[in-house]
Write an enzyme that holds these catalytic residues in place. Structure first.
Site, PDB file in Angstrom:
ATOM      1  N   LYS A 152     -13.655  70.613  30.371  1.00  0.00           N
ATOM      2  CA  LYS A 152     -13.649  70.853  28.929  1.00  0.00           C
ATOM      3  C   LYS A 152     -14.205  72.226  28.566  1.00  0.00           C
ATOM      4  O   LYS A 152     -13.983  72.715  27.458  1.00  0.00           O
ATOM      5  CB  LYS A 152     -14.428  69.754  28.197  1.00  0.00           C
ATOM      6  CG  LYS A 152     -15.923  69.726  28.440  1.00  0.00           C
ATOM      7  CD  LYS A 152     -16.583  68.567  27.713  1.00  0.00           C
ATOM      8  CE  LYS A 152     -18.084  68.498  27.973  1.00  0.00           C
ATOM      9  NZ  LYS A 152     -18.802  69.664  27.457  1.00  0.00           N
ATOM     10  N   ASP A 153     -14.943  72.884  29.489  1.00  0.00           N
ATOM     11  CA  ASP A 153     -15.489  74.210  29.215  1.00  0.00           C
ATOM     12  C   ASP A 153     -14.474  75.322  29.445  1.00  0.00           C
ATOM     13  O   ASP A 153     -14.701  76.468  29.046  1.00  0.00           O
ATOM     14  CB  ASP A 153     -16.711  74.482  30.111  1.00  0.00           C
ATOM     15  CG  ASP A 153     -17.884  73.566  29.785  1.00  0.00           C
ATOM     16  OD1 ASP A 153     -17.956  73.089  28.640  1.00  0.00           O
ATOM     17  OD2 ASP A 153     -18.732  73.347  30.675  1.00  0.00           O
ATOM     18  N   ARG A 204     -17.580  68.816  16.858  1.00  0.00           N
ATOM     19  CA  ARG A 204     -16.724  67.622  16.929  1.00  0.00           C
ATOM     20  C   ARG A 204     -17.552  66.358  16.723  1.00  0.00           C
ATOM     21  O   ARG A 204     -17.189  65.473  15.928  1.00  0.00           O
ATOM     22  CB  ARG A 204     -16.017  67.584  18.286  1.00  0.00           C
ATOM     23  CG  ARG A 204     -15.301  66.292  18.611  1.00  0.00           C
ATOM     24  CD  ARG A 204     -14.808  66.288  20.050  1.00  0.00           C
ATOM     25  NE  ARG A 204     -15.890  66.491  20.997  1.00  0.00           N
ATOM     26  CZ  ARG A 204     -16.687  65.527  21.453  1.00  0.00           C
ATOM     27  NH1 ARG A 204     -16.520  64.275  21.032  1.00  0.00           N
ATOM     28  NH2 ARG A 204     -17.644  65.790  22.319  1.00  0.00           N
ATOM     29  N   ARG A 205     -18.666  66.265  17.459  1.00  0.00           N
ATOM     30  CA  ARG A 205     -19.521  65.087  17.317  1.00  0.00           C
ATOM     31  C   ARG A 205     -20.110  64.998  15.923  1.00  0.00           C
ATOM     32  O   ARG A 205     -20.162  63.921  15.321  1.00  0.00           O
ATOM     33  CB  ARG A 205     -20.647  65.134  18.354  1.00  0.00           C
ATOM     34  CG  ARG A 205     -20.205  64.860  19.783  1.00  0.00           C
ATOM     35  CD  ARG A 205     -21.324  65.144  20.752  1.00  0.00           C
ATOM     36  NE  ARG A 205     -20.949  64.868  22.140  1.00  0.00           N
ATOM     37  CZ  ARG A 205     -21.532  65.421  23.185  1.00  0.00           C
ATOM     38  NH1 ARG A 205     -22.524  66.295  23.010  1.00  0.00           N
ATOM     39  NH2 ARG A 205     -21.145  65.111  24.412  1.00  0.00           N
ATOM     40  N   ARG A 258     -29.808  72.176  22.170  1.00  0.00           N
ATOM     41  CA  ARG A 258     -29.322  72.953  23.311  1.00  0.00           C
ATOM     42  C   ARG A 258     -30.131  72.589  24.555  1.00  0.00           C
ATOM     43  O   ARG A 258     -31.146  71.912  24.479  1.00  0.00           O
ATOM     44  CB  ARG A 258     -29.457  74.462  23.046  1.00  0.00           C
ATOM     45  CG  ARG A 258     -28.482  75.040  22.034  1.00  0.00           C
ATOM     46  CD  ARG A 258     -27.040  75.010  22.510  1.00  0.00           C
ATOM     47  NE  ARG A 258     -26.841  75.589  23.827  1.00  0.00           N
ATOM     48  CZ  ARG A 258     -26.648  76.875  24.074  1.00  0.00           C
ATOM     49  NH1 ARG A 258     -26.661  77.751  23.085  1.00  0.00           N
ATOM     50  NH2 ARG A 258     -26.430  77.295  25.310  1.00  0.00           N
ATOM     51  N   GLY A 259     -29.662  73.112  25.694  1.00  0.00           N
ATOM     52  CA  GLY A 259     -30.335  72.864  26.965  1.00  0.00           C
ATOM     53  C   GLY A 259     -29.499  71.984  27.869  1.00  0.00           C
ATOM     54  O   GLY A 259     -28.514  71.377  27.443  1.00  0.00           O
ATOM     55  N   ARG A 315     -32.502  68.151  27.299  1.00  0.00           N
ATOM     56  CA  ARG A 315     -32.179  67.465  26.039  1.00  0.00           C
ATOM     57  C   ARG A 315     -32.881  66.114  25.957  1.00  0.00           C
ATOM     58  O   ARG A 315     -33.409  65.729  24.907  1.00  0.00           O
ATOM     59  CB  ARG A 315     -30.661  67.286  25.917  1.00  0.00           C
ATOM     60  CG  ARG A 315     -29.902  68.589  25.803  1.00  0.00           C
ATOM     61  CD  ARG A 315     -28.405  68.373  25.679  1.00  0.00           C
ATOM     62  NE  ARG A 315     -27.689  69.637  25.775  1.00  0.00           N
ATOM     63  CZ  ARG A 315     -26.459  69.844  25.336  1.00  0.00           C
ATOM     64  NH1 ARG A 315     -25.794  68.854  24.784  1.00  0.00           N
ATOM     65  NH2 ARG A 315     -25.882  71.020  25.451  1.00  0.00           N
ATOM     66  N   CYS A 372     -13.590  75.392  22.659  1.00  0.00           N
ATOM     67  CA  CYS A 372     -14.268  74.101  22.838  1.00  0.00           C
ATOM     68  C   CYS A 372     -15.255  73.807  21.715  1.00  0.00           C
ATOM     69  O   CYS A 372     -15.951  72.806  21.743  1.00  0.00           O
ATOM     70  CB  CYS A 372     -14.969  74.050  24.199  1.00  0.00           C
ATOM     71  SG  CYS A 372     -16.220  75.308  24.437  1.00  0.00           S
TER      72      CYS A 372
END
Length: 526
Positions: A79-80, A131-132, A149-150, A155, A244
């Site tokens: 996906k990246d 998206r989320r 982030r992270g 996280r 993305c």
């Protein structure tokens, strides 16, 4: 074959993925070592992902090392990857996909199981995905979404430190790292509820296009089914010209010989997303059809009738009113309880309680049953699941999509040899009970009855949605369908009634408000 050098990022998840490929290569007699490469995405941690310039900021440096020959292959989270590969590089293999669903990790004192997603009102949820965010706010507008982030362990530590009430992570990454989540309440958000990113859960093994010997060798790791599914998802992404960070979800899976595809798209993370669902025999031209389906030039229904009341702030109402679609919601039947005191006999030695409707849930719990903690709950779909939540209970079995015989067969296997209580309508078709094994004991509990309204006016709506067989009978006993009117049936028993009448209809994948919104949005008005 010489010893290969695998390029990878240095995060725990990236290293797991690279070692996974290394081990798979070892199984076919090929030795490999890892080379850790820092990417732009690893270096810039103070900005939201969507604020970073360019595309492929978790992949570019690996691709550069591939091109200059310092590594032989790179392992990416698919996906990246940008939808267009650099000249001279190809994706040689895609292993079988991991579960693409999302995980919602919630601090235990922030849980409220009576609400959608089990989150307390106004909870602070961490995610950096547009998206989320768009899809979460569509489900729960009260949530506060904050940037996160992270890497995965970082996280989770931020949640542990109570910087958030909950965080959203890809289930694939957590599964791969084998992280113990027992300190949190964990909700698996199904792909039909929160549509994943294109190619989520899939790996991509990238090599130089000229390295044909390595390409041939890597076919032992390739899963053609995953390749076919994610190719459709990424083509949709490419046609939308999105990176993305676009608020786009697209998920394709093959089930019983048919492809099922969900797509969610929003203008921004603050906008309510539109959704489409298709079930097709093949994927030819489908990506283009999906993109055309989100065109602002499409003519949508002006008015939709549904045979029940629709709440002012419901998902379905917000999805339709976004496009100025008028909703005429009125029930054509009335329901009445026929049990007012629950005999404790019905609750003795129960293993399961199964609900085939929201009415069944509501009338059962109005009787204030005293239930053993070991009792499990099954529901026919997400509408009943939400009703059960509102009563403070979570479902252990939820019927999803497919034909009713598939749902019934799955449930029958799960409850073989058990005792199951069925609170139901007096005129129920008993669809689930017919599929149970002889060793399963059925406790039958007719709990409410339906009565048809005396006079039912015809509707001029473009689309008619019927919520039960009783509502179908009530309407068509007094009215006819205009040739241009479209029909949507909620649930297989409702669809069966239309089959008997010879009326064409749409059956949403899920008989809930998300499924209904998908079905209505997918209808073109000529």
């Amino acid at each position: 074959m010489k010893k290969l050098i695998i390029g990878t990022r240095g995060s725990d998840l990236a290293l797991w993925q690279a070692n996974f490929i290394k081990d798979k290569l070892a199984e076919i007699g090929v030795e490999a070592s890892l080379k850790i490469i820092k990417t732009q995405g690893d270096k810039i941690l103070n900005l939201r992902l969507d604020k970073l310039e360019g595309k492929g900021f978790f992949t570019k440096e690996l691709e550069e090392e591939l091109l200059n020959g310092s590594i032989d292959l790179a392992v990416h989270s698919h996906k990246d990857l940008p939808t267009a590969h650099p000249e001279g590089l190809i994706i040689a293999a895609v292993p079988e996909r991991e579960d693409p669903a999302e995980l919602l990790l919630i601090l235990k004192d922030c849980v409220d199981v009576t609400q959608k997603l089990s989150l307390k009102t106004g909870a602070m949820v961490g995610t950096s995905s547009n998206r989320r965010k768009a899809q979460l706010l569509a489900l729960r507008p009260d949530l506060n979404i904050e940037d996160l982030r992270g890497n995965v362990p970082t996280r989770i530590q931020k949640l542990r430190d109570e910087n958030y009430d909950a965080i959203v992570l890809a289930k694939a990454g957590v599964n791969r790292l084998g992280i113990d989540l027992s300190e949190f309440h964990v909700e698996v958000i199904d792909t039909t509820v929160l549509v994943p990113s294109p190619a989520q859960g899939a790996l991509g093994i990238q090599i130089r296009e000229s390295d044909t010997e390595l390409f041939d060798l890597l076919q032992a790791l390739n899963d053609p089914a995953t390749v076919e599914e994610i190719a459709l998802e990424r083509k949709v992404l490419n046609l939308f010209e999105g990176g993305c960070h676009m608020p786009l979800g697209c998920y394709c899976k093959k089930d019983n010989g048919k492809f099922e595809v969900w797509t969610s798209k929003a203008e921004s993370d603050e906008h309510f997303p539109d959704r489409l669902f298709y079930r097709v025999d093949n994927l030819d031209g489908l990506a283009e059809k999906i993109v055309a389906g989100f065109s602002k030039e499409r003519k949508l229904p002006a008015k939709v009738f549904i045979s029940r009341e629709i709440g002012e702030h419901s998902y379905f109402r917000r999805a339709l009113e976004k496009h100025k679609i008028e909703i005429e919601g009125r029930s054509l039947i009335r329901t009445f309880p026929i049990v007012h005191v629950l005999d404790p006999f019905y609750l003795r030695h129960l293993d399961w309680i199964f609900f085939s409707s929201r009415n069944g849930v509501e009338y059962f719990f109005k009787l204030n049953p005293v239930l053993s903690k070991r009792i499990k709950f099954g529901v026919v779909g997400r509408g009943s699941e939400d009703a059960l939540r509102r009563c403070g209970y979570l479902s252990d079995f939820v019927g999803e999509g497919g034909e009713i015989d598939e749902v019934a067969a799955d449930f029958a296997t799960m409850v073989e040899g058990k005792t199951v209580l069925f609170p139901r309508a007096q005129d129920s078709l008993l669809s689930m009970q017919k599929y149970l094994k002889p060793s399963t004991k059925v406790v039958d509990l007719p709990i409410y009855e339906t009565v048809v309204e005396d006079e039912i006016d015809r509707t001029s709506a473009d689309v008619l949605i019927f919520t039960s067989p009783s509502n179908v009978e009530a309407y068509f006993n007094q009215n006819l369908l205009d040739p241009e009117q479209k029909v949507i049936a909620i649930g297989h028993s409702t669809g069966k009634k239309f089959d008997e009448m010879g009326v064409s209809y749409l059956l949403p994948y899920s008989p809930d408000e998300i499924g209904l919104a998908e079905a209505v949005y997918g209808i073109d008005i000529k």
